[in-house]
Design a protein around this motif. Structure first.
Motif, PDB file in Angstrom:
ATOM      1  N   LYS A  74       0.839  -1.204   0.000  1.00 21.19           N
ATOM      2  CA  LYS A  74       0.000   0.000   0.000  1.00 21.19           C
ATOM      3  C   LYS A  74       0.876   1.256   0.000  1.00 21.19           C
ATOM      4  CE  LYS A  74      -3.963   2.213   0.397  1.00 21.19           C
ATOM      5  NZ  LYS A  74      -4.955   2.197  -0.714  1.00 21.19           N
ATOM      6  N   TYR A  75       1.915   1.253   0.831  1.00 20.17           N
ATOM      7  CA  TYR A  75       2.798   2.417   0.943  1.00 20.17           C
ATOM      8  C   TYR A  75       3.482   2.700  -0.395  1.00 20.17           C
ATOM      9  CZ  TYR A  75       6.831   5.238   2.306  1.00 20.17           C
ATOM     10  OH  TYR A  75       7.776   6.237   2.389  1.00 20.17           O
ATOM     11  N   PHE A  76       3.930   1.650  -1.078  1.00 15.38           N
ATOM     12  CA  PHE A  76       4.697   1.855  -2.305  1.00 15.38           C
ATOM     13  C   PHE A  76       3.825   2.021  -3.549  1.00 15.38           C
ATOM     14  CE2 PHE A  76       8.134   0.136   0.357  1.00 15.38           C
ATOM     15  CZ  PHE A  76       9.093   1.119   0.120  1.00 15.38           C
ATOM     16  N   GLU A  77       2.522   2.074  -3.356  1.00 10.66           N
ATOM     17  CA  GLU A  77       1.657   2.458  -4.465  1.00 10.66           C
ATOM     18  C   GLU A  77       1.889   3.922  -4.844  1.00 10.66           C
ATOM     19  OE1 GLU A  77      -2.344   1.616  -3.369  1.00 10.66           O
ATOM     20  OE2 GLU A  77      -2.175  -0.554  -3.706  1.00 10.66           O
ATOM     21  N   THR A  78       2.327   4.717  -3.878  1.00  8.87           N
ATOM     22  CA  THR A  78       2.520   6.154  -4.118  1.00  8.87           C
ATOM     23  C   THR A  78       3.952   6.601  -3.841  1.00  8.87           C
ATOM     24  OG1 THR A  78       1.705   6.575  -1.870  1.00  8.87           O
ATOM     25  CG2 THR A  78       0.108   6.743  -3.676  1.00  8.87           C
ATOM     26  N   ASN A  79       4.844   5.654  -3.621  1.00  9.02           N
ATOM     27  CA  ASN A  79       6.244   5.987  -3.369  1.00  9.02           C
ATOM     28  C   ASN A  79       7.153   5.137  -4.242  1.00  9.02           C
ATOM     29  OD1 ASN A  79       6.383   7.829  -0.731  1.00  9.02           O
ATOM     30  ND2 ASN A  79       4.743   6.312  -0.439  1.00  9.02           N
ATOM     31  N   ALA A  80       8.249   5.734  -4.696  1.00  5.93           N
ATOM     32  CA  ALA A  80       9.191   5.012  -5.549  1.00  5.93           C
ATOM     33  C   ALA A  80       9.857   3.890  -4.760  1.00  5.93           C
ATOM     34  CB  ALA A  80      10.244   5.970  -6.082  1.00  5.93           C
ATOM     35  N   VAL A  81       9.942   2.726  -5.392  1.00  6.55           N
ATOM     36  CA  VAL A  81      10.550   1.563  -4.743  1.00  6.55           C
ATOM     37  C   VAL A  81      12.065   1.601  -4.925  1.00  6.55           C
ATOM     38  CG1 VAL A  81      10.677  -0.945  -4.661  1.00  6.55           C
ATOM     39  CG2 VAL A  81       8.490   0.182  -5.170  1.00  6.55           C
ATOM     40  N   THR A  82      12.784   1.616  -3.811  1.00  7.01           N
ATOM     41  CA  THR A  82      14.227   1.379  -3.829  1.00  7.01           C
ATOM     42  C   THR A  82      14.518   0.365  -2.731  1.00  7.01           C
ATOM     43  OG1 THR A  82      14.816   3.084  -2.205  1.00  7.01           O
ATOM     44  CG2 THR A  82      14.668   3.773  -4.524  1.00  7.01           C
ATOM     45  N   HIS A  83      15.594  -0.374  -2.896  1.00  4.66           N
ATOM     46  CA  HIS A  83      15.933  -1.398  -1.915  1.00  4.66           C
ATOM     47  C   HIS A  83      16.097  -0.787  -0.532  1.00  4.66           C
ATOM     48  CE1 HIS A  83      18.223  -4.510   0.201  1.00  4.66           C
ATOM     49  NE2 HIS A  83      17.744  -5.370  -0.684  1.00  4.66           N
ATOM     50  N   SER A  84      16.811   0.331  -0.457  1.00  9.79           N
ATOM     51  CA  SER A  84      17.083   0.944   0.848  1.00  9.79           C
ATOM     52  C   SER A  84      15.813   1.460   1.505  1.00  9.79           C
ATOM     53  CB  SER A  84      18.093   2.079   0.696  1.00  9.79           C
ATOM     54  OG  SER A  84      17.612   3.070  -0.191  1.00  9.79           O
ATOM     55  N   LEU A  85      14.897   2.013   0.696  1.00 11.78           N
ATOM     56  CA  LEU A  85      13.661   2.539   1.273  1.00 11.78           C
ATOM     57  C   LEU A  85      12.767   1.403   1.766  1.00 11.78           C
ATOM     58  CD1 LEU A  85      11.921   4.945   1.986  1.00 11.78           C
ATOM     59  CD2 LEU A  85      11.000   4.926  -0.350  1.00 11.78           C
ATOM     60  N   VAL A  86      12.731   0.298   1.025  1.00  5.34           N
ATOM     61  CA  VAL A  86      11.944  -0.859   1.474  1.00  5.34           C
ATOM     62  C   VAL A  86      12.471  -1.352   2.816  1.00  5.34           C
ATOM     63  CG1 VAL A  86      11.273  -3.234   0.987  1.00  5.34           C
ATOM     64  CG2 VAL A  86      11.320  -1.558  -0.865  1.00  5.34           C
ATOM     65  N   VAL A  87      13.786  -1.461   2.931  1.00  5.21           N
ATOM     66  CA  VAL A  87      14.395  -1.935   4.192  1.00  5.21           C
ATOM     67  C   VAL A  87      14.072  -0.966   5.322  1.00  5.21           C
ATOM     68  CG1 VAL A  87      16.576  -2.422   5.366  1.00  5.21           C
ATOM     69  CG2 VAL A  87      16.227  -3.190   3.016  1.00  5.21           C
ATOM     70  N   THR A  88      14.164   0.339   5.022  1.00  4.39           N
ATOM     71  CA  THR A  88      13.850   1.352   6.048  1.00  4.39           C
ATOM     72  C   THR A  88      12.426   1.221   6.536  1.00  4.39           C
ATOM     73  OG1 THR A  88      15.437   2.907   5.108  1.00  4.39           O
ATOM     74  CG2 THR A  88      13.708   3.836   6.487  1.00  4.39           C
ATOM     75  N   GLN A  89      11.490   1.019   5.614  1.00  4.93           N
ATOM     76  CA  GLN A  89      10.078   0.913   5.996  1.00  4.93           C
ATOM     77  C   GLN A  89       9.807  -0.375   6.786  1.00  4.93           C
ATOM     78  OE1 GLN A  89       7.788   3.369   5.684  1.00  4.93           O
ATOM     79  NE2 GLN A  89       9.559   4.526   4.934  1.00  4.93           N
ATOM     80  N   ILE A  90      10.492  -1.461   6.427  1.00  9.20           N
ATOM     81  CA  ILE A  90      10.346  -2.707   7.202  1.00  9.20           C
ATOM     82  C   ILE A  90      10.827  -2.494   8.628  1.00  9.20           C
ATOM     83  CG2 ILE A  90      11.233  -5.070   7.468  1.00  9.20           C
ATOM     84  CD1 ILE A  90      11.314  -5.283   4.419  1.00  9.20           C
ATOM     85  N   GLU A  91      11.971  -1.842   8.757  1.00  9.11           N
ATOM     86  CA  GLU A  91      12.526  -1.581  10.091  1.00  9.11           C
ATOM     87  C   GLU A  91      11.621  -0.683  10.912  1.00  9.11           C
ATOM     88  OE1 GLU A  91      16.369  -0.074   9.123  1.00  9.11           O
ATOM     89  OE2 GLU A  91      17.276  -2.071   8.919  1.00  9.11           O
ATOM     90  N   LYS A  92      11.005   0.295  10.258  1.00  6.46           N
ATOM     91  CA  LYS A  92      10.070   1.184  10.960  1.00  6.46           C
ATOM     92  C   LYS A  92       8.876   0.397  11.493  1.00  6.46           C
ATOM     93  CE  LYS A  92      10.848   5.713   8.837  1.00  6.46           C
ATOM     94  NZ  LYS A  92      10.237   6.780   7.991  1.00  6.46           N
ATOM     95  N   LEU A  93       8.344  -0.484  10.641  1.00  4.30           N
ATOM     96  CA  LEU A  93       7.198  -1.288  11.069  1.00  4.30           C
ATOM     97  C   LEU A  93       7.565  -2.166  12.252  1.00  4.30           C
ATOM     98  CD1 LEU A  93       5.582  -2.565   7.718  1.00  4.30           C
ATOM     99  CD2 LEU A  93       4.595  -0.964   9.355  1.00  4.30           C
ATOM    100  N   ARG A  94       8.755  -2.736  12.227  1.00  2.00           N
ATOM    101  CA  ARG A  94       9.149  -3.692  13.250  1.00  2.00           C
ATOM    102  C   ARG A  94       9.607  -3.018  14.537  1.00  2.00           C
ATOM    103  NH1 ARG A  94      12.234  -8.019   9.212  1.00  2.00           N
ATOM    104  NH2 ARG A  94      10.287  -8.848   8.293  1.00  2.00           N
ATOM    105  N   SER A  95       9.901  -1.720  14.458  1.00  2.00           N
ATOM    106  CA  SER A  95      10.317  -1.026  15.675  1.00  2.00           C
ATOM    107  C   SER A  95       9.114  -0.408  16.403  1.00  2.00           C
ATOM    108  CB  SER A  95      11.319   0.059  15.337  1.00  2.00           C
ATOM    109  OG  SER A  95      10.725   1.053  14.500  1.00  2.00           O
TER     110      SER A  95
END
Length: 438
Positions: free
Chosen positions: A417-438
């Protein structure tokens, strides 16, 4: 350093894995379990896979996908595609959908001739060799009559045998350059069997030929083998439409789109650095269909790239033009494909793929496969001249990154859902996963 082992091929599959675990995997049970997990639960099917090749220890799975909506010569097809690259099937499907309302793809087989050669050394008089070959040629056809009998009944066989003098390249080097028609078979085994018999007959007849001196009778066979360069086994495919039917945006009119597209292809025609990547994209589509239908994608790759270099510089396999307000995009390449023999009657998914294509003959499969290549190339260039290649590619790659980091189903839903409106990059995906898990 790997340990030396004797008789490895004679070990059972379990013993092979045991040896590998001991010498390469530190007896890690997870590694052993992984190999066994990919065994097929159907023992008969697993045995079939084991016997495709040697030293099989497990199965390496690739996705078996389909790309619908291909209109080829006014007939609809759903293409089977076996490939691991995330955006290929989506791109092919998108191109098919675009062109199905604009007349679809047109394809035709130009020729189906295949090649094999007997390479040999001869140190005698060239004129004597030419005289010898005149008498030898009909004997070569006779010598393989049992091998060619069934192929002849199907409308194929040997079309010609030529003697070629290659002594300007290598001293004393000659070849029998042989051409074949193999109908619906790729024909590698048939061609190689004929060539090996030609070599035997060449040696036998040379020893008995009265025109040769004793030295000239000592012809040395170097090798007998088919060629995967088949420039006379050609297929063409194309699409065309009025320029006004091409994509149009506030930033790029249909006319500008057509001109930019043609320039992009022209760059691939003149710049080898671009041409290699350009053609690699074409082969994404072609290889996927070739692999799904049980054909030899390595042979197809080698032949296609050799064809791209046939005029002395590596160049694009596709071409584009604008004429009288009509945009045309086309491809021409060699495709030596078969629909009988090999894996076509053995591999269950290969049989299914050919059934999906309504059991095509070799010529029809050549047309379908060429279309997969041009569709893939159209989709790639469309992205390159508009949004850029990464936007669509990384959207498709998102699931791979999420799986790499073992995202849960709930995490996947939120991040998709988040990346429907945001550009996908490897680093940004990892950042968002870490945010969810923290």
């Amino acid at each position: 350093m790997a340990a030396v082992v004797s008789g490895f091929s004679k070990l059972s599959k379990n013993d092979k894995i045991k040896w590998l675990a001991e010498h390469h995997f530190e007896n890690d049970q997870n590694t052993i379990d992984t190999l066994i997990t990919y065994w097929n639960s159907d023992n008969q099917l697993q045995q079939l896979h084991d016997e495709f090749t040697e030293n099989t220890i497990s199965n390496y799975y690739l996705p078996f996908s389909v790309a619908p909506n291909f209109l080829i010569n006014n007939k609809r097809y759903t293409l089977p595609m076996t490939i691991e690259e995330s955006s290929v099937v989506a791109a092919a499907s998108k191109a098919a959908k675009f062109w199905q309302t604009r007349g679809g793809f047109k394809a035709e087989v130009i020729s189906t001739q295949k090649v094999g050669q007997v390479h040999f050394m001869y140190t005698g008089d060239v004129e004597q060799l030419l005289h010898f070959f005149t008498s030898l040629k009909p004997k070569l056809f006779t010598a393989v009559s049992e091998i060619t009998e069934n192929m002849n009944k199907r409308g194929g066989g040997i079309t010609d045998i030529e003697l070629k003098n290659k002594t300007t390249e290598i001293d004393n080097y000659y070849q029998l350059h042989c051409t074949f028609e193999t109908v619906d078979a790729m024909g590698a085994n048939f061609i190689n069997s004929c060539l090996e018999q030609f070599a035997k007959t060449l040696i036998t007849e040379a020893k008995e030929y009265s025109g040769f001196s004793n030295l000239e009778k000592n012809i040395e066979i170097i090798m007998s083998i088919l060629s995967n360069y088949v420039p006379q086994c050609l297929v063409k495919a194309s699409v065309s439409c009025a320029i006004k039917e091409l994509p149009s945006t506030p930033l790029l009119s249909s006319q500008q789109y057509a001109e930019k597209f043609v320039r992009a292809v022209r760059i691939a025609e003149v710049e080898p650095y671009r041409a290699v990547t350009h053609n690699k994209g074409i082969m994404n589509g072609i290889d996927a269909v070739v692999l799904a239908t049980g054909n030899d994608f390595r042979a197809i790759e080698a032949g296609a790239h050799a064809y791209a270099s046939r005029n002395g510089q590596y160049t694009s396999l596709t071409h584009a033009k604008i004429q009288d307000d009509i945009f045309t995009f086309s491809i021409e390449l060699p495709l030596a494909l078969g629909t009988v023999g090999g894996l076509t009657s053995l591999h269950p998914l290969v049989k299914l793929a050919l059934l999906l294509l309504e059991k095509p003959n070799a010529k029809k499969l050549m047309e379908i496969t060429a279309v997969a290549g041009i569709a893939q190339n159209f989709a790639a260039i469309n992205s390159l001249i508009t949004t850029g290649i990464q936007q669509g590619h990384m959207k498709m790659h998102l699931m791979n990154i999420l799986n790499q980091y073992k995202a849960t189903e709930s995490e996947k839903k939120l991040l998709i859902k988040y990346f429907e409106t945001n550009a996908v990059t490897h680093s940004l995906v990892v950042t968002q996963i870490e945010k969810l898990r923290s």
